[in-house]
Design an enzyme around this catalytic site. Structure first.
Site, short mmCIF file in Angstrom:
data_model
loop_
_atom_site.label_atom_id
_atom_site.label_comp_id
_atom_site.label_asym_id
_atom_site.label_seq_id
_atom_site.Cartn_x
_atom_site.Cartn_y
_atom_site.Cartn_z
N TYR A 139 69.01 -33.39 3.05
CA TYR A 139 69.10 -31.99 3.49
C TYR A 139 67.73 -31.37 3.57
O TYR A 139 66.83 -31.72 2.80
CB TYR A 139 69.86 -31.14 2.47
CG TYR A 139 71.30 -31.44 2.33
CD1 TYR A 139 72.24 -30.97 3.24
CD2 TYR A 139 71.75 -32.17 1.23
CE1 TYR A 139 73.58 -31.23 3.08
CE2 TYR A 139 73.10 -32.43 1.06
CZ TYR A 139 74.01 -31.96 1.98
OH TYR A 139 75.34 -32.22 1.82
N LYS B 185 59.10 -33.65 9.09
CA LYS B 185 58.76 -34.63 8.04
C LYS B 185 59.92 -35.62 7.86
O LYS B 185 59.71 -36.83 7.73
CB LYS B 185 58.50 -33.86 6.75
CG LYS B 185 58.04 -34.73 5.63
CD LYS B 185 56.96 -34.05 4.80
CE LYS B 185 56.29 -35.08 3.93
NZ LYS B 185 54.87 -34.92 3.80
N ASP C 218 78.67 -27.15 -6.87
CA ASP C 218 79.66 -26.12 -6.53
C ASP C 218 80.94 -26.33 -7.32
O ASP C 218 81.54 -25.36 -7.79
CB ASP C 218 79.98 -26.17 -5.03
CG ASP C 218 78.92 -25.46 -4.21
OD1 ASP C 218 79.01 -24.23 -4.08
OD2 ASP C 218 77.99 -26.13 -3.73
N ASP D 1 90.19 -64.67 -6.22
CA ASP D 1 91.41 -64.57 -5.42
C ASP D 1 91.22 -63.44 -4.40
O ASP D 1 90.10 -62.92 -4.24
CB ASP D 1 92.67 -64.42 -6.29
CG ASP D 1 92.69 -63.12 -7.06
OD1 ASP D 1 91.68 -62.37 -6.99
OD2 ASP D 1 93.70 -62.83 -7.73
N1 COA Z 1 63.05 -32.62 3.66
C1 COA Z 1 61.89 -32.89 4.29
N2 COA Z 1 60.68 -32.67 3.74
C2 COA Z 1 60.66 -32.19 2.49
C3 COA Z 1 61.85 -31.90 1.78
C4 COA Z 1 63.07 -32.13 2.42
N3 COA Z 1 64.23 -31.86 1.81
N4 COA Z 1 61.52 -31.44 0.54
C5 COA Z 1 60.18 -31.44 0.48
N5 COA Z 1 59.65 -31.88 1.65
C6 COA Z 1 58.23 -32.03 1.99
C7 COA Z 1 57.43 -30.78 1.68
O1 COA Z 1 57.45 -29.90 2.76
C8 COA Z 1 56.07 -31.36 1.41
O2 COA Z 1 55.48 -31.66 2.65
P1 COA Z 1 53.88 -31.61 2.85
O3 COA Z 1 53.30 -32.56 1.83
O4 COA Z 1 53.66 -32.04 4.25
O5 COA Z 1 53.48 -30.19 2.61
C9 COA Z 1 56.39 -32.69 0.73
O6 COA Z 1 57.71 -33.05 1.16
C10 COA Z 1 56.36 -32.63 -0.78
O7 COA Z 1 57.22 -31.60 -1.24
P2 COA Z 1 57.10 -30.99 -2.70
O8 COA Z 1 55.86 -30.14 -2.78
O9 COA Z 1 57.22 -32.07 -3.70
O10 COA Z 1 58.39 -30.10 -2.80
P3 COA Z 1 58.52 -28.54 -2.45
O11 COA Z 1 58.17 -27.76 -3.67
O12 COA Z 1 57.80 -28.25 -1.17
O13 COA Z 1 60.06 -28.41 -2.16
C11 COA Z 1 62.38 -28.11 -2.59
C12 COA Z 1 61.04 -28.53 -3.17
C13 COA Z 1 63.48 -28.40 -3.57
C14 COA Z 1 62.33 -26.63 -2.23
C15 COA Z 1 62.60 -28.95 -1.29
O14 COA Z 1 62.59 -30.31 -1.66
C16 COA Z 1 63.82 -28.62 -0.48
O15 COA Z 1 63.83 -27.66 0.28
N6 COA Z 1 64.90 -29.45 -0.57
C17 COA Z 1 66.11 -29.27 0.19
C18 COA Z 1 66.89 -28.06 -0.28
C19 COA Z 1 68.20 -27.89 0.47
O16 COA Z 1 68.28 -28.16 1.66
N7 COA Z 1 69.26 -27.49 -0.24
C20 COA Z 1 70.57 -27.33 0.30
C21 COA Z 1 71.38 -28.60 0.25
S1 COA Z 1 71.78 -29.13 -1.39
MG MG Z 2 77.50 -26.90 -1.82
#
Ligand code: COA
Ligand code: MG
Length: 296
Positions: free
Chosen positions: A9, A20, A156, A270
């Site tokens: 996600y 990314k 959830d 089996d």
């Molecule tokens: N998808 C794609 N890329 C991601 C990512 C994801 N889910 N989570 C982090 N990245 C990228 C960041 O943008 C960063 O890129 P960069 O090095 O080019 O700047 C790299 O991966 C490293 O990220 P990091 O700094 O370790 O994490 P963060 O603090 O930026 O993000 C979260 C942490 C939790 C906010 C992030 O992982 C996220 O948004 N996850 C998905 C949340 C979501 O969709 N929730 C709903 C469904 S459960």
């Molecule tokens: Mg949910």
């Protein structure tokens, strides 16, 4: 069967993360419009997802969009925003009734008809993550032929039933197991819960293997670092594949000789053991490790 070992996600309004994601070799990319997006950013998410679908090369990753729940009042706008950009599938959260799936399927069918796209080409995946959803699993799992997979949402569900999440996850075990059983009964894939402490890789590997042992075919993930550990955990190892092939061949030979059960390396083989071996082979085919037919 398409491999859906890891489903990543990211907030749908974050083009940097979507871009990314396309470079990670992950099986499924799920661009979110639901809980990962702030209320004030829903429209940005719709527009960004539509743009990403039209302009980015997703490679072999499946292109999925998660809408807001059917009945939330936001689902129609979400669908209208992303369907014209032709995602591979729609992920529906907080599914509690089969009708929420059939409603979405009908919307997609109308769209396919209007645009001339192949009918049934856009797949559906349902997230079951409430008490009502769990007790209605049978109706949900059998609702519509577009449905390919069920997803288990632990956070959830814990909130809904008043449970406190623990690393062992016993508080959601009944629901987790019920979901995988219903998925198997209706020939759907089952995708396990998220590990939200995304820096704990050893813990992720343990939880992924546990999910695979329970019968899940994949796991939801939220961070790039989770892609490889999870995809590895849901890919049969070389030894496992070799053993599965040996069992299948030995079983065929013994059947010819009129024996339904026999011993192989001190283990009784089996029909159910052979079925498990065939599933292993199918998963190996879906993961691209061996060639063949991925239908067990
Ligand atoms: N998808 C794609 N890329 C991601 C990512 C994801 N889910 N989570 C982090 N990245 C990228 C960041 O943008 C960063 O890129 P960069 O090095 O080019 O700047 C790299 O991966 C490293 O990220 P990091 O700094 O370790 O994490 P963060 O603090 O930026 O993000 C979260 C942490 C939790 C906010 C992030 O992982 C996220 O948004 N996850 C998905 C949340 C979501 O969709 N929730 C709903 C469904 S459960
Ligand atoms: Mg949910």
């Amino acid at each position: 069967m398409r491999a859906r070992r890891a489903l990543l996600y990211m907030p749908g309004d974050d083009l940097h993360k979507i871009r990314k994601a396309t470079m990670l070799g992950v099986d499924c990319i799920c661009m979110d419009m639901e809980d990962g997006v702030a209320f004030t950013r829903k429209k940005n998410a719709q527009e960004t997802i539509s743009k990403a679908l039209q302009t980015l090369d997703f490679g072999r990753s499946e292109r999925l969009a998660r809408i807001n729940p059917v009945g939330s009042g936001m689902e129609v706008n979400d669908l209208n925003a992303v369907l014209p950009a032709h995602p591979d599938g729609i992920v529906i959260p907080k599914v509690e009734y089969g009708e929420q799936i059939t409603w979405t399927s009908t919307q997609i069918a109308d769209f396919e008809e209007r645009t001339g796209w192949a009918r049934g080409g856009i797949i559906l995946i349902a997230i079951v993550e409430t008490a009502m959803g769990i007790i209605n699993l049978r109706a949900i799992a059998s609702a519509d032929p577009r449905l390919c997979a069920l997803i288990f949402g632990a956070e959830d569900l814990a909130g809904d039933i008043g449970a406190q999440r623990t690393p062992e996850a016993w508080e959601v075990f009944y629901a987790r197991s019920a979901l995988v059983t219903h998925a198997a009964a209706f020939n759907l894939q089952a995708i396990d819960m998220v590990k939200i402490d995304f820096r704990d890789t050893p813990g992720l590997i343990i939880e992924s293997k546990q999910g695979a042992q329970m019968g899940f075919t994949g796991k939801q993930i939220i961070h790039p670092n989770q892609v490889n550990p999870v995809q590895d955990a849901f890919t049969p190892g070389d030894d496992e594949i070799a053993k599965a092939m040996q069992i299948k061949e030995a079983f065929a030979a013994h059947q010819q000789a009129g024996m339904g059960a026999f011993a192989l390396d001190g283990i009784m083989i089996d029909a159910p053991i052979v079925k498990a071996a065939e599933r292993t082979i199918a998963r190996a085919v879906a993961a691209g490790k061996i060639k063949g037919n991925s239908h067990p």
